[in-house]
Design a protein around this motif. Structure first.
Motif, PDB file in Angstrom:
ATOM      1  N   THR A 153      60.174  12.242  31.470  1.00 49.33           N
ATOM      2  CA  THR A 153      59.170  13.306  31.426  1.00 49.33           C
ATOM      3  C   THR A 153      58.128  13.035  30.348  1.00 49.33           C
ATOM      4  O   THR A 153      56.927  13.214  30.562  1.00 49.33           O
ATOM      5  CB  THR A 153      59.852  14.658  31.161  1.00 49.33           C
ATOM      6  OG1 THR A 153      60.756  14.948  32.233  1.00 49.33           O
ATOM      7  CG2 THR A 153      58.831  15.783  31.053  1.00 49.33           C
ATOM      8  N   ARG A 156      56.182   9.420  31.241  1.00 53.44           N
ATOM      9  CA  ARG A 156      55.628   9.239  32.586  1.00 53.44           C
ATOM     10  C   ARG A 156      56.163   7.966  33.232  1.00 53.44           C
ATOM     11  O   ARG A 156      55.580   7.426  34.164  1.00 53.44           O
ATOM     12  CB  ARG A 156      54.093   9.204  32.587  1.00 53.44           C
ATOM     13  CG  ARG A 156      53.418  10.447  32.076  1.00 53.44           C
ATOM     14  CD  ARG A 156      51.965  10.514  32.545  1.00 53.44           C
ATOM     15  NE  ARG A 156      51.192   9.363  32.128  1.00 53.44           N
ATOM     16  CZ  ARG A 156      50.372   9.346  31.090  1.00 53.44           C
ATOM     17  NH1 ARG A 156      50.221  10.425  30.350  1.00 53.44           N
ATOM     18  NH2 ARG A 156      49.687   8.254  30.781  1.00 53.44           N
ATOM     19  N   GLU A 177      58.291   6.072  42.539  1.00 62.71           N
ATOM     20  CA  GLU A 177      57.757   5.246  41.457  1.00 62.71           C
ATOM     21  C   GLU A 177      58.598   4.001  41.189  1.00 62.71           C
ATOM     22  O   GLU A 177      58.139   3.070  40.540  1.00 62.71           O
ATOM     23  CB  GLU A 177      57.692   6.078  40.168  1.00 62.71           C
ATOM     24  CG  GLU A 177      56.692   7.220  40.211  1.00 62.71           C
ATOM     25  CD  GLU A 177      55.268   6.718  40.106  1.00 62.71           C
ATOM     26  OE1 GLU A 177      54.882   6.194  39.058  1.00 62.71           O
ATOM     27  OE2 GLU A 177      54.545   6.829  41.112  1.00 62.71           O
ATOM     28  N   GLU A 247      57.031   1.152  34.008  1.00 62.56           N
ATOM     29  CA  GLU A 247      55.727   1.759  34.205  1.00 62.56           C
ATOM     30  C   GLU A 247      55.552   2.171  35.657  1.00 62.56           C
ATOM     31  O   GLU A 247      55.863   1.405  36.574  1.00 62.56           O
ATOM     32  CB  GLU A 247      54.626   0.780  33.806  1.00 62.56           C
ATOM     33  CG  GLU A 247      53.236   1.371  33.806  1.00 62.56           C
ATOM     34  CD  GLU A 247      52.213   0.393  33.270  1.00 62.56           C
ATOM     35  OE1 GLU A 247      51.492   0.745  32.319  1.00 62.56           O
ATOM     36  OE2 GLU A 247      52.150  -0.736  33.793  1.00 62.56           O
ATOM     37  N   GLY A 248      55.062   3.398  35.866  1.00 64.12           N
ATOM     38  CA  GLY A 248      54.770   3.879  37.209  1.00 64.12           C
ATOM     39  C   GLY A 248      53.295   3.736  37.527  1.00 64.12           C
ATOM     40  O   GLY A 248      52.549   3.043  36.827  1.00 64.12           O
ATOM     41  N   THR A 249      52.853   4.413  38.572  1.00 64.88           N
ATOM     42  CA  THR A 249      51.456   4.286  39.000  1.00 64.88           C
ATOM     43  C   THR A 249      50.490   4.942  38.023  1.00 64.88           C
ATOM     44  O   THR A 249      49.316   4.580  37.965  1.00 64.88           O
ATOM     45  CB  THR A 249      51.289   4.918  40.394  1.00 64.88           C
ATOM     46  OG1 THR A 249      51.740   6.279  40.346  1.00 64.88           O
ATOM     47  CG2 THR A 249      52.100   4.165  41.432  1.00 64.88           C
ATOM     48  N   ARG A 250      50.977   5.937  37.223  1.00 66.64           N
ATOM     49  CA  ARG A 250      50.071   6.648  36.303  1.00 66.64           C
ATOM     50  C   ARG A 250      49.923   5.943  34.961  1.00 66.64           C
ATOM     51  O   ARG A 250      49.105   6.345  34.136  1.00 66.64           O
ATOM     52  CB  ARG A 250      50.583   8.071  36.060  1.00 66.64           C
ATOM     53  CG  ARG A 250      50.585   8.950  37.290  1.00 66.64           C
ATOM     54  CD  ARG A 250      51.081  10.337  36.945  1.00 66.64           C
ATOM     55  NE  ARG A 250      52.459  10.312  36.469  1.00 66.64           N
ATOM     56  CZ  ARG A 250      53.053  11.315  35.825  1.00 66.64           C
ATOM     57  NH1 ARG A 250      52.366  12.414  35.531  1.00 66.64           N
ATOM     58  NH2 ARG A 250      54.317  11.212  35.454  1.00 66.64           N
ATOM     59  N   GLY A 251      50.717   4.915  34.721  1.00 62.97           N
ATOM     60  CA  GLY A 251      50.707   4.292  33.408  1.00 62.97           C
ATOM     61  C   GLY A 251      51.558   5.077  32.439  1.00 62.97           C
ATOM     62  O   GLY A 251      51.864   6.255  32.650  1.00 62.97           O
ATOM     63  N   ALA A 253      52.674   6.970  28.886  1.00 66.52           N
ATOM     64  CA  ALA A 253      52.031   7.870  27.936  1.00 66.52           C
ATOM     65  C   ALA A 253      51.784   7.164  26.607  1.00 66.52           C
ATOM     66  O   ALA A 253      52.423   6.155  26.281  1.00 66.52           O
ATOM     67  CB  ALA A 253      52.897   9.109  27.723  1.00 66.52           C
ATOM     68  N   THR A 256      54.810   6.512  24.029  1.00 65.28           N
ATOM     69  CA  THR A 256      56.030   6.009  24.655  1.00 65.28           C
ATOM     70  C   THR A 256      56.951   5.322  23.649  1.00 65.28           C
ATOM     71  O   THR A 256      58.169   5.525  23.662  1.00 65.28           O
ATOM     72  CB  THR A 256      55.671   5.046  25.804  1.00 65.28           C
ATOM     73  OG1 THR A 256      55.047   5.797  26.851  1.00 65.28           O
ATOM     74  CG2 THR A 256      56.906   4.361  26.352  1.00 65.28           C
ATOM     75  N   HIS A 396      54.459  19.920  28.741  1.00 69.08           N
ATOM     76  CA  HIS A 396      55.580  19.738  29.660  1.00 69.08           C
ATOM     77  C   HIS A 396      56.231  21.052  30.079  1.00 69.08           C
ATOM     78  O   HIS A 396      56.754  21.151  31.196  1.00 69.08           O
ATOM     79  CB  HIS A 396      56.625  18.813  29.026  1.00 69.08           C
ATOM     80  CG  HIS A 396      56.146  17.410  28.832  1.00 69.08           C
ATOM     81  ND1 HIS A 396      55.859  16.563  29.881  1.00 69.08           N
ATOM     82  CD2 HIS A 396      55.875  16.704  27.706  1.00 69.08           C
ATOM     83  CE1 HIS A 396      55.437  15.401  29.411  1.00 69.08           C
ATOM     84  NE2 HIS A 396      55.440  15.456  28.101  1.00 69.08           N
TER      85      HIS A 396
END
Length: 552
Positions: A153, A156, A177, A247-251, A253, A256, A396
Motif C-alpha cells: 500500500t 505502490r 500488477e 515495480e508495478g505500472t504506476r512506478g 512511491a 519506498t 491511504h
C-alpha cells in the motif's frame, strides 16, 4: 517440492470440512474431511515428499499415473489431503483410479476445476487458512502477510517476504500488477533458480546481507522480471530473509526505501522466531501488550526494558495520532481502521527508530521512540517526520488524521505522563482540522487556557457580575455584544479586521464595544479587566458541540 507454511501444524489447524465449505462448489472432495490442515505444500511430478503431517499437497502438473503417485507419496508422508486438477474427460482428473488410490491410502482428495488457476486456488486456500488463524490458530505468517500488504500500500509495489532459503513466506495482493517471475515464485513458493543465479552474479544477496542497504535490481525481460528493490532482514549478523518490492505500472512511491527499511526491521523479530522454531503467535501479542503497558504505566518500565530490547536508561519521545473519523457507531470498523493505521505507523516508526514501539489507547495510536538520553532527536526533526507520516496516513486512509509530538520522557517511567500530554494536545488540535501536526510546546498556551476555563467551569461562584449582565442582555435582545467584545479583545483592538469578520461597519463595531463596556462596567485600560473578560466570555460561549476557543 516446496513448502508453503500457512499456520501451525498442530491439531488446532483449519479442518478439511471447514476448508471445503468455505471454498465452495469448485472444490470436490473424497475421503475424510475433518482432519486439520496446518500447511500447504506445492508438489510436482518426481518430487520426493517426506514428513508432512497435516499438510495439504497441491499436485501441480500431475495427471494420470503421476497424480496417483503424488497421492500415494503424500499419504506416506502423513499429509491430510491432496489437490489434483479436475478436468472431466482428461486422463487422471478425479478418475475412479485416482479416487480409489486416495481411499486406499486414507487421504482426502480435492479436485481443482479446470477454470481455476493453481495460483488462484492456492491464494483462496491461504485466505481460508488465514481466517482460521484469526480465530486463534495463527502463527507468525499471518502477521507477515499483513506487513506485506501494508508495504504494498505504501510503496505502490507488489511485495513478497522470503526466508534465507528463498522460500516465499508471505506476499501482498497483486491484481494484474504481478510479472511472470512473481507468479512463478508465488505458485512454487520459491524464487526460480535461473533468476537466483542472476542475483548471485550481480551480488544482490551479498549486499542485502550487510547493513540495511536497499538494492535496486534492474528488470530482466527475458525472464519476465520487472524492476525490483530488495532489502535484507538481518539480526545479530545472521541473514534471516529478504523483503522484495516489484515495480508495478504506476512506478514505486518516493519513500519506498524508507518503508522497506522499516518493514525489514519489523519482520526481523518474527523471522528470529521462525529461525529458532519459537512461538511467534505468543511472542508478538506479548510484545504488543508490553508496549501498551509501557504506554499506560501498567508495568514497571525497568523490568520491561530488557524484554523489549531498550536500554534501561533510555529516554523516549511520544507522538500521538488520531484518525479523526466520524462517529459511525460501527466499533468493529473503527477498530479495523485503527489497526490499519497502527500497521502503517509501525513501518514508518521502525524505519525512523529501530527500537520504536506502537500501541493503541483511548481510541488513538501512539508511537514511542526510545533514544539515548545523551543525544535526543530535535523537535523540528520529529515534527517533519510526523508531518510526512500524517500525509501518508491521510492519503491511504482518507481521513483527516492529526498528530501531536507530545515530547520526550526523560525516563521510561515518564512515558504515561507524556502520553497524557499527547492525548490532551489532540483534543485541542481538533479545533483546527486544517493543521496536520503540532508540538506540545506550540500548544502549551492553548492547553493552559483550556485548563483555566475548566477550573472556572467547575467554580460557578467565580464570575464577573457585569459580564453576566452583558450575557443576559444579548439573550433578551438578540444582540451580539459578547461575541463582538471577545473578538475585539482577541484581535488587540484591530477594529477593521474584526468588523470584516463580523460583516459590519467599523463604526458599528466601535458602538457595540463602547456599549458592552458600559453595561458590564469594564475598564479596558486595566489588564486584569481584559483578562477576566476574555476568560469569562470564552466560557460563556461554550455550548454543547462548540469550543470555548475563538474559531473552535
Amino acid at each position: 517440492m516446496n513448502t508453503a507454511g500457512i499456520g501451525g501444524t498442530d491439531a488446532t489447524g483449519t479442518s478439511l470440512r471447514r476448508l471445503a465449505d468455505a471454498l465452495g462448489t469448485e472444490m470436490m472432495w473424497a475421503g475424510a474431511r475433518d482432519r486439520p490442515i496446518g500447511e500447504v505444500v506445492i508438489a510436482e511430478p518426481g518430487d520426493v515428499l517426506a514428513d508432512l503431517p497435516g499438510a495439504l499437497v497441491l499436485a501441480v502438473g500431475a495427471r494420470g499415473a503421476d497424480a496417483i503417485t503424488v497421492v500415494r507419496s503424500a499419504a506416506e508422508a502423513g499429509a491430510a489431503a491432496v489437490a489434483v486438477r479436475a478436468a472431466p474427460g482428461e486422463d487422471g482428473a478425479l478418475t475412479p483410479q485416482v479416487k480409489a488410490a486416495a481411499e486406499r491410502a486414507g487421504i482426502a482428495l480435492m479436485g481443482i476445476a479446470a477454470s481455476v488457476r493453481w495460483d488462484r486456488a492456492e491464494a483462496d486456500i491461504r485466505g481460508v487458512l488465514e481466517r482460521g488463524a484469526a480465530d486463534g490458530t495463527s502463527g507468525h505468517r499471518g502477521d507477515l502477510f499483513s506487513l506485506a500488504q501494508t508495504v504494498a500500500t505504501l510503496t505502490r509495489g507488489v511485495v513478497s517476504i522470503e526466508d534465507a532459503a528463498h522460500r516465499v513466506l508471505a506476499y501482498s495482493d497483486s491484481g494484474d500488477e504481478a510479472d511472470e517471475l512473481r507468479r512463478r515464485s508465488i505458485l512454487g513458493r520459491t524464487c526460480p533458480e535461473p533468476y537466483l543465479a542472476h542475483l548471485r552474479q550481480w551480488g544482490v544477496y551479498r549486499r542485502a546481507r550487510t547493513g540495511e542497504e536497499v538494492v535496486d535490481v534492474e528488470e530482466l525481460p527475458e525472464m519476465g522480471a520487472r524492476r525490483r528493490m530488495v532489502i535484507g532482514i538481518n539480526a545479530a549478523g545472521r541473514p534471516l530473509g529478504t523483503v522484495w518490492v516489484q515495480e508495478g505500472t504506476r512506478g514505486l512511491a518516493g519513500r519506498t526505501e524508507e518503508v522497506m527499511r522499516g518493514a525489514a526491521r519489523l519482520a526481523a523479530s518474527q523471522l528470529v522466531d521462525h529461525w529458532f522454531q519459537g512461538d511467534p503467535g505468543a511472542r508478538l501479542p506479548s510484545r504488543a501488550g508490553l508496549a501498551h503497558g509501557l504506554l499506560t504505566g501498567r508495568f514497571n518500565s525497568g523490568a520491561l526494558a530488557a524484554h523489549l530490547g531498550i536500554a534501561p536508561n533510555a529516554s523516549a519521545t511520544v507522538v500521538a495520532f488520531d484518525l479523526r473519523e466520524p462517529e459511525s457507531g460501527d466499533a468493529v470498523s473503527q477498530d479495523a481502521r485503527r489497526a490499519e493505521a497502527a500497521e502503517i505507523i509501525s513501518v514508518h516508526a521502525a524505519s525512523y527508530r529501530r527500537s520504536a514501539m506502537v500501541a493503541q489507547a483511548c481510541g488513538q495510536v501512539y508511537a514511542m521512540l526510545p533514544e539515548r538520553a545523551a543525544a535526543p532527536s530535535s523537535e523540528g526533526l520529529l515534527t517533519r517526520w510526523a508531518e510526512d507520516l500524517v500525509s501518508a496516513l491521510r492519503h491511504h486512509l482518507r481521513t483527516p488524521v492529526q498528530a501531536v509530538v507530545a515530547g520526550t520522557a526523560p525516563r521510561l517511567d515518564d512515558i504515561p505522563a507524556v502520553k497524557l500530554r499527547g492525548h490532551h494536545g489532540l483534543q485541542v488540535l481538533a479545533r483546527t482540522p486544517e493543521r496536520q501536526v503540532a508540538t506540545h510546546t506550540a500548544l502549551t498556551a492553548s492547553l493552559m487556557v483550556r485548563d483555566v476555563l475548566g477550573l472556572l467551569d467547575r467554580h460557578s461562584e467565580i464570575r464577573h457580575p457585569g459580564l453576566d449582565v452583558l450575557a443576559r442582555h444579548d439573550d433578551a435582545h438578540g444582540t451580539e455584544m459578547c461575541r463582538s467584545l471577545l473578538l475585539y479583545l482577541d484581535a488587540f483592538g484591530d477594529v477593521g479586521r474584526v468588523a470584516k469578520d463580523l460583516n459590519v461597519h467599523p463604526n458599528t463595531l466601535r458602538y457595540r464595544v463602547r456599549k458592552a463596556v458600559a453595561l458590564a462596567g469594564l475598564d479596558l485600560d486595566d489588564p486584569e479587566h481584559r483578562i477576566a473578560a476574555m476568560l469569562q466570555l470564552r466560557l460563556s460561549r461554550e455550548e454543547p458541540g462548540t469550543s470555548p476557543f475563538p474559531g473552535g
